[in-house]
Design a protein around this motif. Structure first.
Motif, PDB file in Angstrom:
ATOM      1  N   PHE A 560       0.860  -1.195   0.000  1.00 23.18           N
ATOM      2  CA  PHE A 560       0.000   0.000   0.000  1.00 23.18           C
ATOM      3  C   PHE A 560       0.894   1.244   0.000  1.00 23.18           C
ATOM      4  O   PHE A 560       1.535   1.577   1.002  1.00 23.18           O
ATOM      5  CB  PHE A 560      -0.932   0.004   1.216  1.00 23.18           C
ATOM      6  CG  PHE A 560      -2.193  -0.813   1.041  1.00 23.18           C
ATOM      7  CD1 PHE A 560      -2.284  -1.818   0.074  1.00 23.18           C
ATOM      8  CD2 PHE A 560      -3.316  -0.562   1.838  1.00 23.18           C
ATOM      9  CE1 PHE A 560      -3.455  -2.567  -0.095  1.00 23.18           C
ATOM     10  CE2 PHE A 560      -4.485  -1.303   1.688  1.00 23.18           C
ATOM     11  CZ  PHE A 560      -4.557  -2.309   0.720  1.00 23.18           C
ATOM     12  N   ASP A 561       0.912   1.897  -1.147  1.00 18.76           N
ATOM     13  CA  ASP A 561       1.778   3.047  -1.400  1.00 18.76           C
ATOM     14  C   ASP A 561       0.870   4.271  -1.409  1.00 18.76           C
ATOM     15  O   ASP A 561       0.041   4.423  -2.308  1.00 18.76           O
ATOM     16  CB  ASP A 561       2.460   2.799  -2.755  1.00 18.76           C
ATOM     17  CG  ASP A 561       3.343   3.939  -3.212  1.00 18.76           C
ATOM     18  OD1 ASP A 561       3.136   5.084  -2.778  1.00 18.76           O
ATOM     19  OD2 ASP A 561       4.236   3.681  -4.044  1.00 18.76           O
ATOM     20  N   ILE A 562       0.972   5.121  -0.390  1.00 15.32           N
ATOM     21  CA  ILE A 562      -0.093   6.119  -0.167  1.00 15.32           C
ATOM     22  C   ILE A 562       0.423   7.558  -0.143  1.00 15.32           C
ATOM     23  O   ILE A 562       1.410   7.876   0.519  1.00 15.32           O
ATOM     24  CB  ILE A 562      -0.847   5.832   1.166  1.00 15.32           C
ATOM     25  CG1 ILE A 562      -1.300   4.360   1.221  1.00 15.32           C
ATOM     26  CG2 ILE A 562      -2.033   6.763   1.314  1.00 15.32           C
ATOM     27  CD1 ILE A 562      -2.204   4.005   2.382  1.00 15.32           C
ATOM     28  N   GLN A 563      -0.282   8.397  -0.885  1.00 11.25           N
ATOM     29  CA  GLN A 563      -0.032   9.843  -0.822  1.00 11.25           C
ATOM     30  C   GLN A 563      -1.343  10.543  -0.532  1.00 11.25           C
ATOM     31  O   GLN A 563      -2.204  10.637  -1.414  1.00 11.25           O
ATOM     32  CB  GLN A 563       0.576  10.350  -2.137  1.00 11.25           C
ATOM     33  CG  GLN A 563       1.010  11.816  -2.041  1.00 11.25           C
ATOM     34  CD  GLN A 563       1.800  12.302  -3.243  1.00 11.25           C
ATOM     35  OE1 GLN A 563       1.706  11.748  -4.336  1.00 11.25           O
ATOM     36  NE2 GLN A 563       2.570  13.365  -3.046  1.00 11.25           N
ATOM     37  N   VAL A 564      -1.518  10.996   0.694  1.00  9.83           N
ATOM     38  CA  VAL A 564      -2.720  11.760   1.045  1.00  9.83           C
ATOM     39  C   VAL A 564      -2.308  13.099   1.626  1.00  9.83           C
ATOM     40  O   VAL A 564      -1.532  13.179   2.573  1.00  9.83           O
ATOM     41  CB  VAL A 564      -3.629  11.008   2.051  1.00  9.83           C
ATOM     42  CG1 VAL A 564      -4.383   9.876   1.367  1.00  9.83           C
ATOM     43  CG2 VAL A 564      -2.856  10.475   3.240  1.00  9.83           C
ATOM     44  N   LYS A 565      -2.805  14.167   1.062  1.00 10.68           N
ATOM     45  CA  LYS A 565      -2.508  15.544   1.472  1.00 10.68           C
ATOM     46  C   LYS A 565      -3.210  16.442   0.477  1.00 10.68           C
ATOM     47  O   LYS A 565      -3.730  15.947  -0.534  1.00 10.68           O
ATOM     48  CB  LYS A 565      -1.001  15.816   1.449  1.00 10.68           C
ATOM     49  CG  LYS A 565      -0.323  15.338   0.155  1.00 10.68           C
ATOM     50  CD  LYS A 565       1.176  15.587   0.142  1.00 10.68           C
ATOM     51  CE  LYS A 565       1.971  14.593   0.941  1.00 10.68           C
ATOM     52  NZ  LYS A 565       2.755  15.179   2.008  1.00 10.68           N
ATOM     53  N   ARG A 566      -3.257  17.747   0.755  1.00 10.22           N
ATOM     54  CA  ARG A 566      -3.847  18.639  -0.243  1.00 10.22           C
ATOM     55  C   ARG A 566      -3.132  18.465  -1.583  1.00 10.22           C
ATOM     56  O   ARG A 566      -1.935  18.147  -1.618  1.00 10.22           O
ATOM     57  CB  ARG A 566      -3.750  20.102   0.223  1.00 10.22           C
ATOM     58  CG  ARG A 566      -4.710  20.434   1.340  1.00 10.22           C
ATOM     59  CD  ARG A 566      -6.162  20.285   0.928  1.00 10.22           C
ATOM     60  NE  ARG A 566      -6.544  21.350   0.032  1.00 10.22           N
ATOM     61  CZ  ARG A 566      -7.346  22.370   0.369  1.00 10.22           C
ATOM     62  NH1 ARG A 566      -7.858  22.448   1.575  1.00 10.22           N
ATOM     63  NH2 ARG A 566      -7.649  23.307  -0.506  1.00 10.22           N
ATOM     64  N   ILE A 567      -3.907  18.666  -2.674  1.00  8.54           N
ATOM     65  CA  ILE A 567      -3.292  18.562  -3.994  1.00  8.54           C
ATOM     66  C   ILE A 567      -2.635  19.903  -4.315  1.00  8.54           C
ATOM     67  O   ILE A 567      -3.284  20.955  -4.276  1.00  8.54           O
ATOM     68  CB  ILE A 567      -4.338  18.241  -5.088  1.00  8.54           C
ATOM     69  CG1 ILE A 567      -5.264  17.087  -4.669  1.00  8.54           C
ATOM     70  CG2 ILE A 567      -3.628  17.942  -6.413  1.00  8.54           C
ATOM     71  CD1 ILE A 567      -4.603  15.745  -4.532  1.00  8.54           C
ATOM     72  N   HIS A 568      -1.328  19.848  -4.556  1.00  7.21           N
ATOM     73  CA  HIS A 568      -0.600  21.076  -4.879  1.00  7.21           C
ATOM     74  C   HIS A 568       0.582  20.684  -5.747  1.00  7.21           C
ATOM     75  O   HIS A 568       1.177  19.617  -5.540  1.00  7.21           O
ATOM     76  CB  HIS A 568      -0.130  21.763  -3.597  1.00  7.21           C
ATOM     77  CG  HIS A 568       0.179  23.215  -3.783  1.00  7.21           C
ATOM     78  ND1 HIS A 568       1.196  23.659  -4.605  1.00  7.21           N
ATOM     79  CD2 HIS A 568      -0.407  24.314  -3.272  1.00  7.21           C
ATOM     80  CE1 HIS A 568       1.228  24.985  -4.580  1.00  7.21           C
ATOM     81  NE2 HIS A 568       0.264  25.402  -3.772  1.00  7.21           N
TER      82      HIS A 568
END
Ligand code: TH1
Length: 832
Positions: A560-568
């Motif tokens: 599970f390779d995860i990128q969660v944060k505001r999109i910028h």
């Protein structure tokens, strides 16, 4: 004073009243009572929300003894109160957190079960208060938790937005925003204090009069007066018997103002006024970072700052008539520049309304206020068009001018003849349009200025605030961000918390340096397999939620390779995509390629007006559509966009990650706090030397962190020497293949134009150097794949990550603020 507080408090906190018992039977009774008396419902007809409300009221009742005793401390002259001014508090749901912190979880669960319900269903019922955009707002919420846990008298002051951060829907791959009606079913956690209300003036002009004694009096004649009403929310400390206060202001019309209806026209006019007044706190501005020069936002900022300072002065005057001593009652922290009008407003209140001389007022203002900077992005540095500022705050502009005049005198004494420096340091920008510079105002009006990670603070001193650093280096310090282990481990990852506590005891919750004791379990095979069991269960739970919300079935065995944060763009979700596209091509070209199965999970909101960020969301979904449907990569690659990333969803996502993506261009992410949440939950990080990544890597050890990319110095050098992204495209055929696939229309049903703005941006500008870091990122991802194949070793690294993350508890950050900035004594831990 000390003694009376204690007696008053203890007589309240004994809990003799059986209605306030915290056992299962008492809870059961209390829930039924609230269902009856508060919700006016029969159990047979009660909805899930009725039960949630009844339970929450029962829990809140049980927080009141400690809360009232804690509020009493504000009157104690011995105690300095920390006042955290923030336009955002991204709290997340209260119920679960309050049950954990107060120790009422088991009783509540059993009581709820005795009524034939399940606690987890009621927890899910809560609409989270999304009164923030992202990291900055969430940081404020973690700090409130730590302040209460460390038993520091504190108030968080902010805005009670009627609509918080929008809800994100995904339609046809695009982000669609809908209004966040979080108050729709009522908010059991807040208490409206109608009697704690202040008037806030806006607009108009100033007049100078001489009073009877011939003294100059300055009168501000506003065109509008708005009322701010306090809404209080209790913030439970973890087993500390202290409950902190979050006081949020709601704007209302002033009753008397324009409300004498002599005829219908007047009446409608008066109603219009009411609408305008109430609009101030209607909605949170959904921009993370870049500032928009909107009048309503300035009005919001002034409104909450003025209410908060008037409230603090009222509290101070209960202790002492001497406003010169205000700095002994309060230490006020400004969370970025959003509350920086506090500098001018405190001066106005002290000088105009309370008759202090300028010098005395300035001394106390500066020693009370401190400023935290959260970003170096030039477009995010707030500055208000001078005319707009003058129209809304005519008196404050005069005060700003006077502060500036005196300040620039000092600057020219320190640097004779340095005109360029004067122009840079002035509170007023005058080159091409006039603006009030809020970071300069905050810096001049504060005794302390801090960045939020070591690298960020260093860059702050070298770049945006370099002149201020040179003139007053003693004001600068660093306080690296932290996150609360209560919400981000205990509540969100109970399996992991239980395993840790079984092994090393429970003290780590308030003393996370104790986590180090886990290191010796990293060689214990049975511990490692239990550790993996927890992670696998968390991954299965996330997989179920993904299936439910997106219809995509993902394999919980995959990485599970995860990128969660505001999109910028600076956070470079598109760099992550380039890696996915390359793996996709590699597998298609060589079906035998040794690539462990991966599930790529994205989440995050884009500011509604940020075209490129919205296009990135569309591209993620478009790539997902193609990859997930391609039989040639089935079982090997999956791509998911998890809609509506917020605190609630974060609590599900962080614990399920194997790999945490922290891939911003070095020098751009001030700190990041998601990076800490992931690692504290056992994910390994792939990241650049940016923000707090640098310190995380230092703590967990470089062998347990996947580092890639240019560092901040190299980024600056490359930019300076002239960066040509096209060259990277030409010289790297795999990069070319990835970009060409997007360009060809492969992911847009043949529409080659759809993603062209993004492709052009990358090829001809690429401000954030995605192409320059592509190859290094890819190589690093190969190291990740290799490491993940050795599952035992991966688990060892995961344990070591958690064991060494103690530094990133927000308790440590708050202790540093106490020592370095607020000068508030740290009290010994509460004996449990
Ligand atoms: C964030 C920073 O981007 C992030 O790196 C940091 O960890 C976090 O603050 C907490 O310190 C910021 N959020 C905002 C939001 C607005 C304006 C500036 C920033 S910086 C509205």
């Amino acid at each position: 004073a000390n003694n009376t507080v204690k007696t008053a408090a203890s007589s309240h906190t004994q809990g003799h009243d059986p209605r306030r018992g915290v056992g299962t039977a008492a809870m059961n009774r209390a829930i039924l009572d609230h269902l009856h008396f508060t919700m006016a419902r029969l159990p047979a007809l009660a909805s899930r929300n009725d039960w949630y409300m009844a339970l929450s009221h029962a829990v809140r009742d049980r927080m009141l003894d400690d809360w009232l005793a804690s509020l009493h401390h504000f009157r104690n002259k011995e105690l300095k109160v920390v006042s955290y001014l923030s336009a955002e508090f991204l709290l997340g749901p209260h119920l679960g957190n309050n049950l954990i912190n107060t120790g009422m979880w088991d009783a509540a669960r059993d009581a709820v079960e005795s009524l034939g319900l399940r606690l987890e269903d009621l927890l899910r019922q809560e609409e989270e208060p999304g009164l923030g955009n992202g990291g900055l707002g969430r940081l404020a919420a973690c700090y409130l938790d730590s302040l209460a846990t460390l038993r520091i008298p504190s108030i968080g002051y902010g805005i009670r937005y009627e609509f918080g951060i929008f809800d994100q829907l995904i339609r046809d791959g695009w982000q669609v925003e809908t209004a966040d009606k979080w108050l729709k079913f009522g908010n059991p956690w807040e208490i409206c204090r109608s009697e704690i209300a202040y008037e806030v003036k806006m607009g108009g002009h100033t007049e100078y009069h001489h009073d009877a004694d011939g003294r100059l009096a300055i009168v501000w004649l506003p065109v509008k007066v708005i009322k701010g009403v306090a809404y209080d929310t209790p913030i439970a400390g973890y087993r500390s018997r202290i409950t902190g206060l979050l006081r949020l202001w709601k704007s209302e019309a002033v009753e008397s103002f324009n409300f004498q209806a002599f005829n219908a026209g007047e009446y409608y006019h008066a109603v219009d006024e009411k609408v305008v007044s109430e609009s101030i706190t209607k909605v949170l501005y959904p921009n993370d970072e870049p500032g928009v020069g909107k009048l309503l936002r300035l009005a919001q900022q002034y409104f909450f700052v003025s209410c908060s300072l008037q409230d603090m002065i009222r509290v101070h005057l209960l202790r002492s008539p001497r406003l010169e001593e205000f700095d002994q009652t309060f230490a006020v922290q400004m969370n970025d520049t959003h509350p920086s009008l506090a500098v001018a407003e405190l001066m106005r209140l002290l000088v105009d309304e309370h008759g202090l001389g300028w010098d005395a007022a300035w001394k106390v203002t500066r020693s009370t206020l401190a400023y935290t900077n959260h970003t170096l992005l030039p477009e995010a540095l707030e500055k208000w068009p001078l005319q707009l500022f003058a129209n809304l705050l005519p008196r404050h502009l005069e005060i700003v001018y006077e502060i500036n005049r005196r300040f620039l005198d000092e600057v020219s004494r320190a640097y004779p003849g340095d005109q360029a420096r004067l122009a840079r340091m002035s509170l007023i920008e005058e080159t091409g349009g006039k603006f009030v510079r809020m970071a300069n105002l905050a810096s001049v009006g504060s005794h302390a200025i801090n960045g939020v990670a070591h690298l960020h603070t260093e860059l702050l001193k070298e770049t945006v605030l370099a002149d201020f650093y040179q003139m007053t280096p003693e004001k600068f310090c660093n306080v690296t961000n932290g996150v609360t282990p209560r919400r981000w481990v205990l509540l969100s990852n109970p399996g992991l918390a239980w395993l840790i506590s079984e092994s090393i005891g429970e003290e780590w919750v308030t003393a996370p340096e104790k986590l180090r004791e886990l290191e010796c379990f990293a060689s214990d095979p049975s511990f490692l397999s239990a550790w993996r069991g927890v992670k696998d269960a968390n991954k299965r739970a996330l997989a179920a939620a993904i299936l439910e919300r997106t219809g995509v079935a993902v394999d919980p065995e995959s990485l599970f390779d995860i990128q969660v944060k505001r999109i910028h763009e600076y956070k470079r979700q598109h760099l992550n995509l380039l890696h996915i596209l390359t793996l996709y091509h590699r597998i298609k070209r060589d079906p035998g390629a040794q690539i462990p199965p991966r599930t790529f999970i994205f989440g995050g909101k884009a500011a509604p007006g940020y075209f490129m960020a919205k296009l990135i969301i569309k591209l993620i979904n478009s790539v997902a559509e193609v990859v997930n449907a391609d039989p040639e990569v089935a079982g090997r690659l999956k791509v998911v966009f998890f809609p509506d990333f917020n605190v609630t969803n974060g609590q599900l996502i962080y614990p399920a990650a194997d790999l945490s993506e922290q891939i911003s261009t070095s020098g751009k992410e001030a700190s990041g706090t998601g990076n800490m949440k992931f690692s504290l939950n056992g994910a390994l990080t792939i990241g650049t030397l940016d923000g707090a990544n640098v310190e995380i890597r230092e703590e967990v050890g470089e062998e347990n962190f996947f580092l890639f990319g240019l560092n901040a110095t190299e980024v600056q050098a490359l930019k300076k020497s002239g960066y040509h992204p096209g060259r990277f495209y030409e010289e790297d055929w795999e990069l070319r293949e990835a970009i060409d696939a997007v360009r060809s229309g492969l992911f847009s049903h043949g529409d080659a134009g759809l993603f062209q703005p993004l492709v052009d941006h990358l090829l001809y500008d690429d401000e954030y150097l995605a192409l320059a870091d592509y190859r290094s990122y890819l190589e690093c991802q190969e190291r990740v794949s290799t490491a993940f194949r050795q599952r035992e070793l991966w688990s060892v690294k995961s344990v070591l990550n958690v064991a060494r993350m103690g530094k990133f508890s927000s308790d440590r950050s708050i202790r540093e603020y106490c020592e370095k900035i607020w000068k508030v004594p740290i009290r010994p831990p509460f004996p449990h």
